[in-house]
Design a protein around this motif. Structure first.
Motif, PDB file in Angstrom:
ATOM      1  N   PHE A 205      10.298 -14.476   7.586  1.00 48.15           N
ATOM      2  CA  PHE A 205      11.368 -14.774   7.393  1.00 48.15           C
ATOM      3  C   PHE A 205      12.041 -13.252   9.213  1.00 48.15           C
ATOM      4  O   PHE A 205      10.936 -12.836   9.103  1.00 48.15           O
ATOM      5  N   ALA A 206      12.384 -14.421  10.332  1.00 45.42           N
ATOM      6  CA  ALA A 206      12.319 -13.126  11.431  1.00 45.42           C
ATOM      7  C   ALA A 206      13.151 -11.536  10.976  1.00 45.42           C
ATOM      8  O   ALA A 206      14.240 -12.495  10.664  1.00 45.42           O
ATOM      9  N   GLU A 207      12.973 -11.591  12.770  1.00 40.38           N
ATOM     10  CA  GLU A 207      14.156 -10.472  12.736  1.00 40.38           C
ATOM     11  C   GLU A 207      14.684  -9.624  11.337  1.00 40.38           C
ATOM     12  O   GLU A 207      15.066  -8.843  11.902  1.00 40.38           O
ATOM     13  N   MET A 208      12.654  -9.000  10.541  1.00 39.23           N
ATOM     14  CA  MET A 208      13.448  -8.123  10.213  1.00 39.23           C
ATOM     15  C   MET A 208      13.322  -6.452  10.921  1.00 39.23           C
ATOM     16  O   MET A 208      12.115  -5.938  11.317  1.00 39.23           O
ATOM     17  N   HIS A 209      14.335  -6.381   9.933  1.00 35.77           N
ATOM     18  CA  HIS A 209      14.343  -4.189  10.500  1.00 35.77           C
ATOM     19  C   HIS A 209      13.050  -3.428   9.649  1.00 35.77           C
ATOM     20  O   HIS A 209      12.267  -2.757  10.282  1.00 35.77           O
ATOM     21  N   ASN A 239       8.768  -2.191  17.015  1.00 33.20           N
ATOM     22  CA  ASN A 239       9.256  -1.028  15.861  1.00 33.20           C
ATOM     23  C   ASN A 239       9.768  -1.473  14.724  1.00 33.20           C
ATOM     24  O   ASN A 239      10.447   0.082  14.556  1.00 33.20           O
ATOM     25  N   GLY A 240       9.982  -2.605  14.168  1.00 33.92           N
ATOM     26  CA  GLY A 240      10.862  -2.730  12.695  1.00 33.92           C
ATOM     27  C   GLY A 240       9.376  -1.699  11.891  1.00 33.92           C
ATOM     28  O   GLY A 240       8.551  -1.556  12.782  1.00 33.92           O
ATOM     29  N   PHE A 241       9.884  -1.964  10.887  1.00 26.83           N
ATOM     30  CA  PHE A 241       9.020  -0.984   9.409  1.00 26.83           C
ATOM     31  C   PHE A 241       8.403  -1.485   8.285  1.00 26.83           C
ATOM     32  O   PHE A 241       9.602  -2.327   8.135  1.00 26.83           O
ATOM     33  N   LEU A 242       7.591  -1.645   7.987  1.00 25.11           N
ATOM     34  CA  LEU A 242       6.579  -2.087   6.656  1.00 25.11           C
ATOM     35  C   LEU A 242       6.631  -0.830   6.041  1.00 25.11           C
ATOM     36  O   LEU A 242       5.618   0.370   6.313  1.00 25.11           O
ATOM     37  N   GLY A 243       6.686  -1.036   4.614  1.00 24.44           N
ATOM     38  CA  GLY A 243       6.314  -0.380   2.995  1.00 24.44           C
ATOM     39  C   GLY A 243       5.469  -1.146   2.666  1.00 24.44           C
ATOM     40  O   GLY A 243       5.937  -1.349   2.275  1.00 24.44           O
TER      41      GLY A 243
END
Ligand SMILES: C[S@@+](CC[C@H](N)C(=O)[O-])C[C@H]1O[C@@H](n2cnc3c(N)ncnc32)[C@H](O)[C@@H]1O
Length: 274
Positions: A205-209, A239-243
């Motif tokens: 899924f592209a372009e996630m922040h 610079n997107g975030f992954l939790g």
């Protein structure tokens, strides 16, 4: 039944599930899958896994029953409140700098994590500029998530978690009660897309922040964890975030160096700008 025979039968059963229905559990952590399948075999009344495999191949009604055993649906709202507090205090200030946002809740189960994030975004004034994608492989879970109705006896825990996460309002502002249930306001779903998506077999899924994928990869073996983390890397903006969940990490992943620690104690990572 010997362990060797059981292993062969389980492998063949998972192969049949994959070839016939495209659900791929072949690389989930073995001990947990074996435990779940043993429980399914006993409760569904099959003498062997081979008999279960035959039923699965010839009777589509077996599929949802088996899937119910293979996935773990434990969740709660604002689970691990310190994670949501860290999102609020550390990640939200960065997200504010974008005019529009996309958030992916991967493995959303019955929607508890999704509603937590939508409420947090509403409280922080970001909901209006955000699109949320809530995905899971379980149809039942997605339907529960889209309904947003939870038994009232779970609400005390959700309320306490919300407060501990730094909630700026009262959780009761977001639901109404009837017949022993709490129904979350449907406006919370205005900006949500629910979708069937597998981290094992489906594409990016592209372009996630922000991607929040908590307590899903614990069920995967190392190779599958690598696949999922590669998918997250490719789905995030720079610079997107992954939790991730409390027991999960990207540290040992093949794609680990694509991410930097952002809030290390809360397993929140930032995609490097490379
Ligand atoms: C333990 S629940 C986690 C729920 C929620 N994320 C949380 O932390 O509270 C795990 C979820 O992962 C989903 N799941 C399992 N395999 C998956 C896959 N390959 N792709 C996407 N979701 C998957 C299950 O259906 C289940 O809803």
């Amino acid at each position: 039944m010997s362990d060797v025979t059981e292993d062969i039968e389980i492998r063949l059963l998972l192969e049949a599930l994959h070839q016939r229905y495209h659900y791929d559990f072949r690389h989930y952590a073995q001990a947990s899958i074996r435990r779940r399948l043993r429980q399914a075999r006993q409760q569904l009344g099959f003498a062997t896994f081979s008999a279960m495999q035959e039923a699965l191949l010839h009777d589509e009604a077996m599929l949802p029953r088996l899937l119910g055993y293979l996935t773990v649906q434990v969740s709660e709202m604002f689970r691990d409140p310190s994670y949501f507090r860290a999102l609020r205090e550390n990640v939200v200030p960065h997200l504010r700098t974008y005019p529009s946002l996309k958030v992916w809740i991967a493995g959303c189960s019955g929607g508890e994590e999704l509603y937590s994030l939508v409420i947090l975004f509403r409280e922080e004034g970001l909901e209006e500029r955000t699109l949320f994608y809530a995905t899971d492989i379980s149809q039942d879970a997605l339907e529960t998530a889209a309904r947003g109705i939870y038994p009232l006896d779970r609400i005390a825990l959700f309320t306490e978690n919300h407060r501990a996460s730094g909630g700026k309002s009262s959780l009761s502002d977001y639901y109404t009660t009837a017949y022993g249930n709490a129904a979350f306001d449907k406006s919370l779903r205005d900006r949500v897309v629910f979708s069937d998506h597998s981290l094992v077999t489906d594409a990016v899924f592209a372009e996630m922040h922000l991607i929040s994928c908590r307590n899903v990869m614990i069920y995967f073996d190392r190779a599958l964890q690598d696949r999922a983390i590669g998918l997250f890397r490719d789905s995030l903006v720079r610079n997107g975030f992954l939790g991730l969940g409390a027991k999960e990490s990207i540290r040992f992943s093949a794609h680990g160096n694509a991410f930097g620690d952002f809030v290390r104690t809360e397993k929140i990572y930032q995609r490097r700008d490379i």
